[in-house]
Enzyme design. Sequence first.
Site, mmCIF file in Angstrom:
data_model
loop_
_atom_site.group_PDB
_atom_site.id
_atom_site.type_symbol
_atom_site.label_atom_id
_atom_site.label_comp_id
_atom_site.label_asym_id
_atom_site.label_seq_id
_atom_site.Cartn_x
_atom_site.Cartn_y
_atom_site.Cartn_z
ATOM 1 N N SER A 96 -8.053 -0.160 -1.742
ATOM 2 C CA SER A 96 -7.796 -1.018 -0.887
ATOM 3 C C SER A 96 -7.325 -0.257 0.406
ATOM 4 C CB SER A 96 -6.592 -1.719 -1.288
ATOM 5 O OG SER A 96 -6.702 -2.963 -0.251
ATOM 6 N N GLY B 198 -2.204 -1.435 -0.040
ATOM 7 C CA GLY B 198 -0.996 -2.434 0.462
ATOM 8 C C GLY B 198 -1.125 -2.898 1.831
#
Length: 496
Positions: free
Chosen positions: A175, A94
């Site tokens: 991520s 995120g």
Amino acid sequence: MLTNAVQTTLGPIIGAEQGHVRAFRGVPFATARRFARATPPLAWTEPRRCTDYGAYAPQPGHLDHGEESCLSLNIWAPVGAKRPLPVLFFIHGGAFVTGGGADYDGAFLAAHGPAVIVTINYRLGPLGFLQLHRHGLGEANNLAISDSLAALDWVHANIANFGGDPNQLTLSGQSAGASLVIALATLPQARGKFARAMALSAPGRNIMSADHADVVARSVLAELGHDASAIASVPLAKLFAAVERVGRRIADETSSGTVFGPVLDGTEIPREPRDVFAEGSLRHIPLWLGSCRDEMVMFLKSTPPAAMTRTTERNVRATFGDAGWERLLACYRDSARRDEDPYEALLSDAFWHRPMADLARSHADAGGAVWLSRFDHRPALEPFLSQGPTHGADNACLWAHLPDFIDRPILKRKGGPMTPDDIDVAARFQTSLLRFVTSGASDVAEAWPRFEPGREPLAVFGQPFHVVPLNDGARFRLWTELSNRTNDKSKMRVAG
């Protein structure tokens, strides 16, 4: 139906049975005042009901959740396991500013492993990454790292009571979470608490410099003006608004196009993680590194396009010169697939794929076992249906409850039914992950051999699954030529 109470080091907890899996949600592992290091919460004696996800870490759109109560984790454990099961410890992504463990329901993976699945929350944005210690305003740096370590400590101490094997834990993340995994894996405090590591779509420049962190901190403090000295009590909405304004101003000036991330501060993170992998001190840790084929599409199609797209081009031009950039872009145009954007493909290679391959190379050269993958499948789910196998496509399939994609409540993305191709690729991806979590090998050796010096196989999850040589093709040869030329020039400058 509620489960029997399970004892933890803080007190007994009760979860809920979810089919053949016990689910424990919102389990507190720590508490923290703003800009202070996480500490254990107060213990309890009566069984604590842990059937609902805990508070989200404060983030844009969710600033009404409690700061001190966001440090919780979630556990899914198969019912009636006959032996201690391997553990998947997952850190969400995120961009270091959004997300949470509630977006990942691990029941399906737990049942099909069988394995114990853990997802965690950590502090985000300024609360987890604003480095104030050198400005005399915070107790410590890299608070999100210390949050993740606190969660890992809790799991290592307690997971046996849920049927997990603390000596067979896989650190994993996607991520931003992959960046945290790469950093955590190298820290002395994590040594002996995990057996394997998996990083999906780790940004190429995943560790921030201390100088960059200082620029961000000074900019945020200046933006807050007279409230700077009282930053610990500034209303969250005001703090996050100041950070957003700063981000819009300085993101283009950073090397990665992002404002936050783990920081090479010399204390919490004493060394550049990639150097630790290269020296071989983690050679005993099996490693899986993966990315998605069209990583950068999502960022190019954002409004406006994400700063990382501009900074990536700038970094390539700075490394190889304008002529080198133009040669690369021409090569990508000449070799583009019919449905491929050459500019996007060049940026994806520069920012995502090549740094992951470099890390795989370092680990393999040091004697470590490593597997490299790329996800080429387009899930029948937005945003991938319209954008292709861009950033997060693999993650959507990894957490799917076949035959359906799951809802992502924090990101406000709905799930939905999967196509036969979705199910086929997702099943292969999940099976490979669970085999890695269980044995430290990603697949049968004949189907997907490990990445080794001089032999660099890349597993492609698509229709069909196949393996291709990474070090092949005109693009690879041109990158190698330009890199060698740049290295030769650097050596000449040093010698001179």
